[in-house]
Design an enzyme around this catalytic site. Structure first.
Site, PDB file in Angstrom:
ATOM      1  N   ARG A  24       0.792  -1.050   0.036  1.00 55.78           N
ATOM      2  CA  ARG A  24      -0.060  -0.091   0.057  1.00 55.78           C
ATOM      3  C   ARG A  24       0.691   1.205  -0.099  1.00 55.78           C
ATOM      4  O   ARG A  24       0.439   2.127   0.529  1.00 55.78           O
ATOM      5  CB  ARG A  24      -1.152   0.076   1.050  1.00 55.78           C
ATOM      6  CG  ARG A  24      -1.839  -1.312   1.152  1.00 55.78           C
ATOM      7  CD  ARG A  24      -3.174  -1.283   1.948  1.00 55.78           C
ATOM      8  NE  ARG A  24      -3.947  -0.249   1.634  1.00 55.78           N
ATOM      9  CZ  ARG A  24      -4.827   0.036   0.369  1.00 55.78           C
ATOM     10  NH1 ARG A  24      -4.767  -1.222  -0.407  1.00 55.78           N
ATOM     11  NH2 ARG A  24      -5.768   0.880   0.225  1.00 55.78           N
ATOM     12  N   LEU A  25       2.040   1.143  -0.839  1.00 54.98           N
ATOM     13  CA  LEU A  25       2.811   2.336  -0.784  1.00 54.98           C
ATOM     14  C   LEU A  25       2.627   3.122  -1.944  1.00 54.98           C
ATOM     15  O   LEU A  25       3.538   3.293  -2.874  1.00 54.98           O
ATOM     16  CB  LEU A  25       4.439   1.766  -0.543  1.00 54.98           C
ATOM     17  CG  LEU A  25       4.678   1.153   0.708  1.00 54.98           C
ATOM     18  CD1 LEU A  25       6.104   0.610   0.726  1.00 54.98           C
ATOM     19  CD2 LEU A  25       4.381   2.129   1.873  1.00 54.98           C
TER      20      LEU A  25
END
Length: 195
Positions: A174-175
């Site tokens: 989720r970067l």
């Protein structure tokens, strides 16, 4: 007016989505607000995009049209899960009716069945049973038999003129990468956002 950077980026992503085998790559979520402040959303199809904005077409007597008449600010969101790690593109801005000429031209290109459907459907109104709708379709098929189907006066296009555009690129853990473009007037500002 959308700048060339935004347009080129979006068109490139849309081409990727089309090449990915997505059955509806032009599907976008349209969010509107009614007079009570209640938010509504549904999927509509993008039919054109240029420097002026994005266009979709619908029944001007539908629930969404009523909401647009009350609040001319809308949000659009594309979500393409199949490309890269998933991509979203969000547009926010003012919406207005497209020109009569543009609505006529697009309607003339629609399949005949869709043209008949635009006459037969009282979009968003309660339908007592499917037979009633089928009878309306048959009625308009007979009425326009042997001739071109004209555009109904209650059907046409909308133009969304964005003042905010966000490109959201999915990443592992989720970067994500988020790039937002905003404008007030004619110049655009670009910023990065935390995921």
């Amino acid at each position: 007016m959308l700048n060339s950077e935004i347009l080129d980026t979006f068109r490139g992503l849309l081409d990727e989505a089309k090449a990915s085998g997505d059955r509806e790559p032009t599907a976008m979520n349209l969010a509107t607000v009614d007079s009570r402040g209640r938010v509504h959303s549904r999927i509509v199809l993008l039919k054109a995009i240029d420097e002026k904005g994005l266009r979709f077409f619908t029944n001007y007597e539908s629930a969404k049209a009523g909401e647009i008449a009350e609040h001319d600010q809308v949000a659009l969101c594309f979500h393409w899960k199949q490309i890269r790690e998933g991509i979203q593109v969000r547009f926010e801005g003012r919406v207005s009716k497209a020109s009569v000429e543009e609505s006529d031209a697009y309607f003339a290109r629609r399949p005949r069945g869709s043209q008949i459907g635009a006459w037969a459907s009282k979009q968003s109104q309660e339908l007592p049973d499917r037979k009633t709708f089928d009878e309306r379709v048959a009625h308009y098929e007979k009425e326009f038999e042997g001739r071109d189907v004209p555009r109904p006066p209650h059907w046409g296009g909308y133009l969304v003129e964005p003042d905010r555009v966000e490109f959201w690129y999915g990443a592992t853990f989720r970067l994500h990468e988020r790039i937002v473009h905003t404008t007030e007037g004619t110049s655009w500002t670009t910023r990065l956002l935390y995921p």
